[in-house]
Motif scaffolding. Structure first.
Motif, PDB file in Angstrom:
ATOM      1  N   LEU A 140       0.842  -1.505  -0.128  1.00  0.00           N
ATOM      2  CA  LEU A 140      -0.301  -0.062   0.096  1.00  0.00           C
ATOM      3  C   LEU A 140       1.006   1.419   0.368  1.00  0.00           C
ATOM      4  CD1 LEU A 140      -2.890  -1.107   2.592  1.00  0.00           C
ATOM      5  CD2 LEU A 140      -2.827  -0.680  -0.293  1.00  0.00           C
ATOM      6  N   ASN A 141       0.107   2.069  -0.639  1.00  0.00           N
ATOM      7  CA  ASN A 141       1.107   3.433  -0.683  1.00  0.00           C
ATOM      8  C   ASN A 141       0.885   3.833   1.174  1.00  0.00           C
ATOM      9  OD1 ASN A 141       1.265   6.355  -0.308  1.00  0.00           O
ATOM     10  ND2 ASN A 141       0.468   6.854  -2.321  1.00  0.00           N
ATOM     11  N   PRO A 142       1.823   4.276   1.678  1.00  0.00           N
ATOM     12  CA  PRO A 142       2.187   4.964   2.583  1.00  0.00           C
ATOM     13  C   PRO A 142       0.892   6.027   3.433  1.00  0.00           C
ATOM     14  CG  PRO A 142       4.467   4.235   1.963  1.00  0.00           C
ATOM     15  CD  PRO A 142       3.617   4.528   0.888  1.00  0.00           C
ATOM     16  N   ASP A 146      -3.097   4.943   7.537  1.00  0.00           N
ATOM     17  CA  ASP A 146      -3.977   5.352   8.892  1.00  0.00           C
ATOM     18  C   ASP A 146      -5.427   5.784   7.776  1.00  0.00           C
ATOM     19  OD1 ASP A 146      -1.797   5.133  10.431  1.00  0.00           O
ATOM     20  OD2 ASP A 146      -1.614   7.639   9.800  1.00  0.00           O
ATOM     21  N   THR A 147      -5.811   6.169   6.741  1.00  0.00           N
ATOM     22  CA  THR A 147      -7.414   5.564   6.119  1.00  0.00           C
ATOM     23  C   THR A 147      -8.119   4.741   6.077  1.00  0.00           C
ATOM     24  OG1 THR A 147      -7.342   7.702   5.129  1.00  0.00           O
ATOM     25  CG2 THR A 147      -8.354   7.593   4.638  1.00  0.00           C
ATOM     26  N   ILE A 148      -6.808   3.842   5.777  1.00  0.00           N
ATOM     27  CA  ILE A 148      -7.597   2.226   5.535  1.00  0.00           C
ATOM     28  C   ILE A 148      -7.718   1.586   7.116  1.00  0.00           C
ATOM     29  CG2 ILE A 148      -6.733   0.325   4.529  1.00  0.00           C
ATOM     30  CD1 ILE A 148      -5.267   1.559   2.561  1.00  0.00           C
ATOM     31  N   MET A 153     -11.861   0.017  10.530  1.00  0.00           N
ATOM     32  CA  MET A 153     -13.348  -0.468  11.867  1.00  0.00           C
ATOM     33  C   MET A 153     -14.426   0.019  11.562  1.00  0.00           C
ATOM     34  SD  MET A 153     -10.811  -1.015  13.698  1.00  0.00           S
ATOM     35  CE  MET A 153      -9.657  -1.607  12.781  1.00  0.00           C
ATOM     36  N   THR A 154     -14.518   1.074  10.646  1.00  0.00           N
ATOM     37  CA  THR A 154     -15.565   2.159  10.448  1.00  0.00           C
ATOM     38  C   THR A 154     -16.915   0.333  10.515  1.00  0.00           C
ATOM     39  OG1 THR A 154     -15.297   3.992   9.897  1.00  0.00           O
ATOM     40  CG2 THR A 154     -17.219   3.316   9.225  1.00  0.00           C
ATOM     41  N   LEU A 155     -16.613  -0.058   8.925  1.00  0.00           N
ATOM     42  CA  LEU A 155     -16.836  -1.563   8.229  1.00  0.00           C
ATOM     43  C   LEU A 155     -17.155  -2.596   9.529  1.00  0.00           C
ATOM     44  CD1 LEU A 155     -15.077  -0.609   4.512  1.00  0.00           C
ATOM     45  CD2 LEU A 155     -17.345  -0.726   5.401  1.00  0.00           C
ATOM     46  N   GLY A 156     -16.131  -2.452  10.670  1.00  0.00           N
ATOM     47  CA  GLY A 156     -16.314  -3.463  11.416  1.00  0.00           C
ATOM     48  C   GLY A 156     -16.771  -3.136  12.074  1.00  0.00           C
ATOM     49  N   GLU A 157     -17.816  -2.246  12.122  1.00  0.00           N
ATOM     50  CA  GLU A 157     -19.033  -1.999  13.232  1.00  0.00           C
ATOM     51  C   GLU A 157     -20.239  -3.030  12.778  1.00  0.00           C
ATOM     52  OE1 GLU A 157     -18.964   1.989  15.114  1.00  0.00           O
ATOM     53  OE2 GLU A 157     -17.552   2.375  14.479  1.00  0.00           O
ATOM     54  N   ARG A 158     -20.605  -2.529  11.646  1.00  0.00           N
ATOM     55  CA  ARG A 158     -21.665  -2.991  10.923  1.00  0.00           C
ATOM     56  C   ARG A 158     -21.554  -4.153   9.750  1.00  0.00           C
ATOM     57  NH1 ARG A 158     -25.996  -0.186  13.171  1.00  0.00           N
ATOM     58  NH2 ARG A 158     -25.622   1.787  13.641  1.00  0.00           N
ATOM     59  N   HIS A 159     -20.295  -4.421   9.263  1.00  0.00           N
ATOM     60  CA  HIS A 159     -20.054  -5.546   8.554  1.00  0.00           C
ATOM     61  C   HIS A 159     -19.497  -6.947   8.887  1.00  0.00           C
ATOM     62  CE1 HIS A 159     -21.733  -3.347   5.276  1.00  0.00           C
ATOM     63  NE2 HIS A 159     -21.041  -2.519   5.752  1.00  0.00           N
ATOM     64  N   ARG A 174      -7.332   0.519  -5.935  1.00  0.00           N
ATOM     65  CA  ARG A 174      -6.987   2.176  -5.606  1.00  0.00           C
ATOM     66  C   ARG A 174      -6.100   3.076  -4.838  1.00  0.00           C
ATOM     67  NH1 ARG A 174      -9.616   3.804  -9.884  1.00  0.00           N
ATOM     68  NH2 ARG A 174     -11.970   2.652  -9.873  1.00  0.00           N
ATOM     69  N   HIS A 175      -4.918   2.032  -4.540  1.00  0.00           N
ATOM     70  CA  HIS A 175      -3.889   2.445  -2.907  1.00  0.00           C
ATOM     71  C   HIS A 175      -3.314   1.490  -3.056  1.00  0.00           C
ATOM     72  CE1 HIS A 175      -7.220   5.257  -1.339  1.00  0.00           C
ATOM     73  NE2 HIS A 175      -8.807   4.309  -1.086  1.00  0.00           N
ATOM     74  N   GLY A 176      -3.055   0.612  -3.642  1.00  0.00           N
ATOM     75  CA  GLY A 176      -1.482   0.350  -3.873  1.00  0.00           C
ATOM     76  C   GLY A 176      -0.678   0.478  -4.816  1.00  0.00           C
ATOM     77  N   LEU A 177       0.563   0.458  -3.909  1.00  0.00           N
ATOM     78  CA  LEU A 177       2.423   0.440  -4.757  1.00  0.00           C
ATOM     79  C   LEU A 177       1.858   1.160  -6.626  1.00  0.00           C
ATOM     80  CD1 LEU A 177       4.669   0.166  -2.151  1.00  0.00           C
ATOM     81  CD2 LEU A 177       3.745   2.190  -2.598  1.00  0.00           C
ATOM     82  N   ASP A 178       2.172   1.500  -7.036  1.00  0.00           N
ATOM     83  CA  ASP A 178       2.661   1.769  -8.242  1.00  0.00           C
ATOM     84  C   ASP A 178       2.144  -0.279  -9.530  1.00  0.00           C
ATOM     85  OD1 ASP A 178       1.689   4.105  -9.147  1.00  0.00           O
ATOM     86  OD2 ASP A 178       3.506   4.534  -9.773  1.00  0.00           O
TER      87      ASP A 178
END
Length: 465
Positions: A140-142, A146-148, A153-159, A174-178
Motif C-alpha cells: 500500500l501507499n504509506p 491510517d485512512t484504511i 474499523m468503521t466497516l467492522g462495526e456493521r459488516h 485504489r491505494h496500492g503501490l504502482d
C-alpha cells in the motif's frame, strides 16, 4: 445531568454474575413477553454481548501488560491463558483473542484497541482485519494506511469478516503501490491448475480447478446461460414439468455441454457467438492502466479485474466494455460488431495459420484475434492491425507490453513480427503519436470507421467519428 455509577472491579463482577443469572432464566419466562418485548430483549442481549466481548479483550490486554501468563505454574502463553479462564474459548477461539489483545498492546494500534475494547468491532472481525492489513501493508501507499485502518474499523462495526476480505482487491487497485494490483493477477496466473481427476465413487470423478479472476469471469459468462433451469412446457403429450436438477448439477451439465460444442466445432469457427462479459472502467483508468475494471452481470458482478486484463479483453468480440467519463456517466458502450468479424477471423486463420508468438504452434482454432495497436489506444479492427495469439501468449503480450507489426517475408507473404522487449509497445505508441503529431490517444494507420478520438473540452470522453 446523570452520570454513570462508579463501580469497583468487584461490583462489576457481581453485576456480571447477576446478568448471567438473568440470561439463564430468560428462556423459561419468554411466554410472558409480547412480540415487541421479545425484540427488545434480543436488542439488549446483542448490546450486552458486544460490550462483554469488549470487556474480554480489555481483561486480556491488561493481563498481558502485567505479564500474568508467565506467572502461572507452569508458565503459559497468551492463548493458553485465555483458554484456561474462559469456558467458550477453552476449545477454540482463544488464539484469536490472544492475537487481537497482543496487537492492541502496540501503540500504533490505538484505533484497533479503542474499537475492540468498546465492543464496536468483534474480536473475530478484528482478527480478520489484522490479517488483511498484514497482507496489504507492504503493497500500500504509506500515506493511505491510517485512512484504511479507520475505514476497516468503521466497516467492522456493521459488516462481517467476508465483507472485509472482499475489500482487498479494491484497496490494492485504489491505494496500492504502482503495479501492485496487476502483479497479483500475474502471480495468480502461475497458480492456475486442473488436476487429472480421481474416482470418488463408481463412475464418478472429481476434478479440482484453480483459475484467476479473469478465467473465472470467462467461465461463469460461458456456463451461466447454459446452467439456467430448463422446464419442459406443457403440450398435447403431457403437462409442464419443472427442472428439478440441483444448481451444482446444472452447472456440471453446462460445462460438459460447452466442451461438447467446442469438440464439435473442431478447427472451424463456432456458429454462435461466445458468452459475453460486461466490464465497466473509467476511460482515464483504461488509458493510464490504473485503478480497476468492475465486472457486471452474473455471479462475478462487482469483482475487479486489472486494466491490462480489460485491454486484452477489448480484442475479443465477447467483451462489452462500458467506458465512463470523469462524472461516472457511460459515454461508450462497445458492441460485438465493432470488433473482429467471423469473416476477418477466417482470413487471419489463413494468413497466420497458428499463434504468431515466436516458437508457438498452437492451432488457429485455439487463438484470439489481437489488436496490434490496442483497441483502447484507438487501434482499428482490420486485418493490418490483427494477429492471432493463443490465450497464454495473448496475456503475456499485454502484461509485458510487447509490440507486434506485419511485414512481408522473402516470398512476399504477410507475417507478424514481435519485439519481445518489455515495454516495446509503449515506445512504438509514442513514436506513432509523434509521427502523426498527436498527444494522448493514438490512432493507428488506416483507422477510419471505428476510430476513437478525444472529445474537445473533456479529456476523459471519447466518441466515435
Amino acid at each position: 445531568m446523570t452520570t454513570a455509577p462508579v463501580l469497583s472491579y468487584a461490583d462489576c463482577v457481581d453485576r456480571l454474575r447477576a446478568a448471567q443469572e438473568a440470561a439463564a432464566a430468560l428462556p423459561a419466562v419468554l411466554w410472558q413477553a409480547t412480540g415487541a418485548e421479545l425484540a427488545k430483549g434480543l436488542e439488549v442481549l446483542g448490546e450486552l454481548s458486544a460490550v462483554a466481548e469488549g470487556a474480554e479483550a480489555a481483561i486480556t490486554i491488561n493481563a498481558l501488560d502485567r505479564g500474568e501468563p508467565a506467572t502461572t505454574t507452569p508458565p503459559v502463553n497468551a492463548r493458553e491463558w485465555v483458554a484456561q479462564h474462559h469456558r467458550r474459548y477453552a476449545q477454540a477461539g482463544a488464539g484469536q483473542v490472544a492475537t487481537v489483545a497482543q496487537a492492541c498492546q502496540e501503540p500504533r494500534h490505538t484505533i484497533l484497541r479503542d474499537a475492540v475494547v468498546t465492543g464496536r468491532v468483534s474480536i473475530a472481525t478484528a482478527h480478520v482485519i489484522l490479517k488483511e492489513m498484514r497482507l496489504l501493508k507492504p503493497h500500500l501507499n504509506p500515506d493511505a494506511i491510517d485512512t484504511i485502518w479507520h475505514a476497516y474499523m468503521t466497516l467492522g462495526e456493521r459488516h462481517d469478516a467476508r465483507t472485509i476480505r472482499r475489500l482487498r482487491d479494491e484497496l490494492l487497485s485504489r491505494h496500492g503501490l504502482d503495479g501492485e494490483f496487476d502483479d497479483t493477477e500475474d502471480r495468480a496466473t502461475k497458480g492456475e491448475s486442473l488436476t487429472l481427476g480421481k474416482e470418488i465413487a463408481p463412475g464418478l470423478w472429481e476434478y479440482v480447478l484453480r483459475i484467476t479472476r479473469e478465467g473465472r469471469a470467462s467461465l461463469e459468462a460461458a456456463i451461466g446461460p447454459l446452467s439456467a433451469p430448463t422446464p419442459t412446457p406443457a403440450d398435447e403429450h403431457g403437462p409442464a414439468e419443472p427442472d428439478l436438477r440441483p444448481h451444482d448439477l446444472r452447472r456440471a451439465h453446462a460445462l460438459l455441454a460447452l466442451i461438447g460444442r467446442a469438440q464439435k466445432a473442431g478447427d472451424t469457427t463456432w456458429s454462435s457467438t461466445k458468452a459475453q462479459i460486461f466490464v465497466q472502467i473509467s476511460l482515464q483508468d483504461l488509458q493510464a492502466r490504473a485503478g480497476a475494471g468492475s465486472l457486471l452481470g452474473g455471479l462475478t458482478t462487482g469483482e475487479l479485474v486489472t486494466p491490462d486484463t480489460v485491454r486484452k479483453w477489448a480484442c475479443d468480440a465477447t467483451i462489452i466494455p462500458t467506458m465512463l467519463n470523469s462524472c461516472g456517466e457511460a459515454v461508450d458502450l462497445g458492441t460485438a460488431e465493432r470488433f473482429f468479424t467471423p469473416a476477418q477471423i477466417k482470413h487471419l486463420w489463413l494468413r497466420d495459420r497458428h499463434c504468431t508468438y515466436p516458437g508457438c504452434d498452437a492451432p488457429a482454432a485455439w487463438t484470439d484475434a489481437h489488436h496490434l495497436i490496442h483497441w483502447a489506444d484507438g487501434g482499428p479492427s482490420n486485418l493490418t492491425n490483427a494477429a492471432l495469439l493463443c490465450q497464454r501468449h495473448h496475456t503475456i503480450v499485454h502484461t509485458q507490453r510487447y509490440h507486434g507489426w506485419i511485414e512481408p517475408d522473402h516470398q512476399g507473404r504477410q507475417h507478424v513480427v514481435w519485439d519481445r522487449t518489455r515495454g516495446a509497445y509503449d515506445h512504438a505508441l509514442s513514436r506513432l503519436d509523434s509521427a502523426q503529431g498527436r498527444t494522448g490517444t493514438t490512432t493507428a494507420p488506416g483507422h477510419s470507421d471505428h476510430q476513437h478520438r478525444r472529445a474537445s473540452g473533456d479529456p476523459d470522453l471519447w466518441h466515435r467519428s
